[in-house]
Design an enzyme around this catalytic site. Structure first.
Site, short mmCIF file in Angstrom:
data_model
loop_
_atom_site.label_atom_id
_atom_site.label_comp_id
_atom_site.label_asym_id
_atom_site.label_seq_id
_atom_site.Cartn_x
_atom_site.Cartn_y
_atom_site.Cartn_z
N ASP A 165 7.91 -8.31 -10.99
CA ASP A 165 7.77 -6.93 -10.19
C ASP A 165 7.65 -7.62 -8.82
OD1 ASP A 165 7.06 -4.72 -8.89
OD2 ASP A 165 5.57 -4.14 -10.74
N LYS B 181 10.16 0.26 -2.99
CA LYS B 181 9.49 0.35 -1.75
C LYS B 181 10.28 0.11 -0.42
CE LYS B 181 4.78 0.81 -3.52
NZ LYS B 181 4.12 -0.01 -4.64
N PHE C 226 -0.35 -4.13 -11.73
CA PHE C 226 0.16 -2.76 -11.28
C PHE C 226 1.74 -2.77 -11.46
CE2 PHE C 226 1.34 0.59 -8.75
CZ PHE C 226 0.56 1.77 -9.23
C1 PLP Z 1 4.10 0.40 -5.95
C2 PLP Z 1 4.11 -0.41 -7.14
C3 PLP Z 1 4.91 -0.07 -8.32
C4 PLP Z 1 5.47 1.66 -8.47
O1 PLP Z 1 6.18 1.93 -7.55
P1 PLP Z 1 6.41 3.56 -7.28
O2 PLP Z 1 7.70 3.77 -6.69
O3 PLP Z 1 5.25 4.09 -6.95
O4 PLP Z 1 6.69 4.07 -8.82
C5 PLP Z 1 5.24 -1.08 -9.23
N1 PLP Z 1 4.72 -2.05 -9.07
C6 PLP Z 1 4.19 -2.59 -8.06
C7 PLP Z 1 3.90 -3.94 -7.85
C8 PLP Z 1 3.80 -1.68 -6.96
O5 PLP Z 1 3.31 -2.22 -5.81
#
Ligand code: PLP
Length: 424
Positions: free
Chosen positions: A250, A279, A165
């Site tokens: 990520d 985040k 994700f």
């Molecule tokens: C939440 C998340 C994203 C996306 O972040 P947004 O601020 O919603 O665009 C990307 N990678 C990971 C691992 C996430 O948990």
């Protein structure tokens, strides 16, 4: 013609009655119905309307309180309305908030310096959301591939993993393995190759002379709190080194102490070339995100290659720095590890047979239920008991409460979880 002069009735009402007058008199039911009427249905929220919060607790319009175990998918690490971050915002609001990148601003300078140091990396490209941070990493990796590795133009490949994700942009959903995320949103962006998560042999076998990067999460959070085998992170680093391939972690969800270390990759010898962060960098208040990396990759960007109107704005920069200062001063990594270990122990001690696996690192915990257990009903029982958590994939409920949650609140949350499970 004509439309422009029509009196807008709802906005007139807001102007007459006052915005907060209207918001404070909206019932929970009316708020939910209005949202359903005027917002697209791309989410299926729990039937709870939150009107305020503080620390790890939030409250609905009837004054019922909940322990927030979602923590906005771990974006609220500092708790709701963290005092230090909100104070920084108040101060900054007396100066300047948005300049655009057409000029320099002092806040951005301090933000980039602090963030690079926190991440043990060299340079920062500021963005707003996690998806944008990942898009930035992808662009950096591709340009590095063409200009440093001499991959033939438009042939670069990035290896990604099953169950990933990385956000919701068209390019990113194109390499998701979750059918709903991509099915009606094609054509997919080419140049991505998928391998199983946790499998180093598969990664090795997928590398070609055109591979510019390997990209994955140190723990798959949205994917159901999937922890890869020990040695996977370091092994991926080694394979990337041997093949002149960039390593991208990520860290949007695993970063900033969530897993009990400053970054998820720091549990192993796996320093990346680029990370995407977001985040909790926004202190639970604003969207603040960035790609952070080693100089040899970050310097491939030249003026005009990439940008964002709001990325690096003065207010977000101050929020980001305040968030980092708080995380360091209050040892969020240590707190996350300690409280995560406690929570896992307490949940284990409940001895529920319907829980087939309890997994996690720090305050990122997944509780997986067996196939015969009614998780939909459990979800509603959690609300009645006053604990907010949601199912991710694999019948797994994720607990990612604010890292500042007190041990007493954590104990109450586990108690409420126990009662909810018992009653299903
Ligand atoms: C939440 C998340 C994203 C996306 O972040 P947004 O601020 O919603 O665009 C990307 N990678 C990971 C691992 C996430 O948990």
């Amino acid at each position: 013609m004509g439309v422009s002069t029509k009196v807008l009735s709802f906005l007139s009402q807001l102007n007459e009655r006052g915005l907060f007058e209207v918001i404070e008199n909206l019932s929970d039911q009316a708020a939910m119905e209005t949202t359903e009427a005027y917002s697209t249905h791309n989410y299926h929220p729990l039937p709870v309307n939150i009107v305020k919060g503080r620390g790890a607790k939030v409250e609905d319009g009837n004054g019922k309180d909940y322990i927030d175990c979602i923590g906005s998918y771990s974006a609220v690490a500092h708790g709701h309305l963290n005092e230090f971050v909100t104070e920084a915002i108040h101060r900054q609001l007396e100066k300047i908030t948005l300049t655009s990148r057409a000029m320099y601003n002092s806040e951005l300078a301090v933000f980039c310096h602090a963030l690079a140091e926190y991440c043990s990396l060299d340079m920062v490209c500021p963005m707003n959301t996690g998806a944008e941070a990942n898009e930035t990493a992808i662009k950096l990796a591709r340009k590095w591939g063409y200009t440093r590795k001499n991959i033939p133009l438009n042939q670069a490949e990035i290896i990604v993993v099953d169950g990933n994700f990385h956000g919701r942009t068209t390019t990113i959903v194109g390499f998701s393995s979750e059918e709903q995320y991509y099915k009606y949103f094609g054509p997919k962006t080419p140049g991505f190759v998928m391998v199983p998560y946790g499998d180093l042999d598969a990664l090795n076998a997928a590398i070609t002379p055109n591979t510019c990067a390997f990209m994955a999460e140190p723990i798959q959070a949205e994917g159901g709190v999937i922890i890869p085998p020990d040695g996977y992170l370091a092994g991926a680093r080694k394979i990337c080194d041997e093949n002149n391939v960039l390593l991208i972690w990520d860290e949007v969800q695993t970063g900033f102490a969530r897993t009990g270390a400053r970054m998820g990759w720091m549990h192993e010898d796996a320093r990346p070339d680029i990370i995407a962060v977001g985040k909790p960098l926004g202190g639970g208040i604003l969207p603040v995100a960035a790609a952070v990396g080693q100089k040899h990759v970050m310097e491939v960007f030249e003026p005009g290659d990439h940008g964002s109107t709001f990325g690096g704005n003065s207010l977000s920069a101050v929020v980001g720095v305040a968030a980092l200062m708080e995380m360091e001063r209050e040892d969020y990594a240590g707190q996350s590890k300690r409280k995560g270990d406690l929570a896992k122990q307490w949940l284990q001690d409940l001895g529920h047979d319907c829980i087939i696996e309890l997994r996690g690192r720090g305050l990122l915990i997944g509780i997986e239920f067996d196939a015969s257990f009614d998780t939909k009903r459990l979800s509603h029982r959690f609300i009645e008991e006053g604990v907010l958590t949601k199912e991710t994939r694999h019948r797994t409920f994720r607990l990612s409460p604010p890292i500042v949650i007190s041990e007493a609140e954590l104990e109450v949350a586990v108690h409420r979880i126990d009662r909810a499970i018992r009653s299903v």
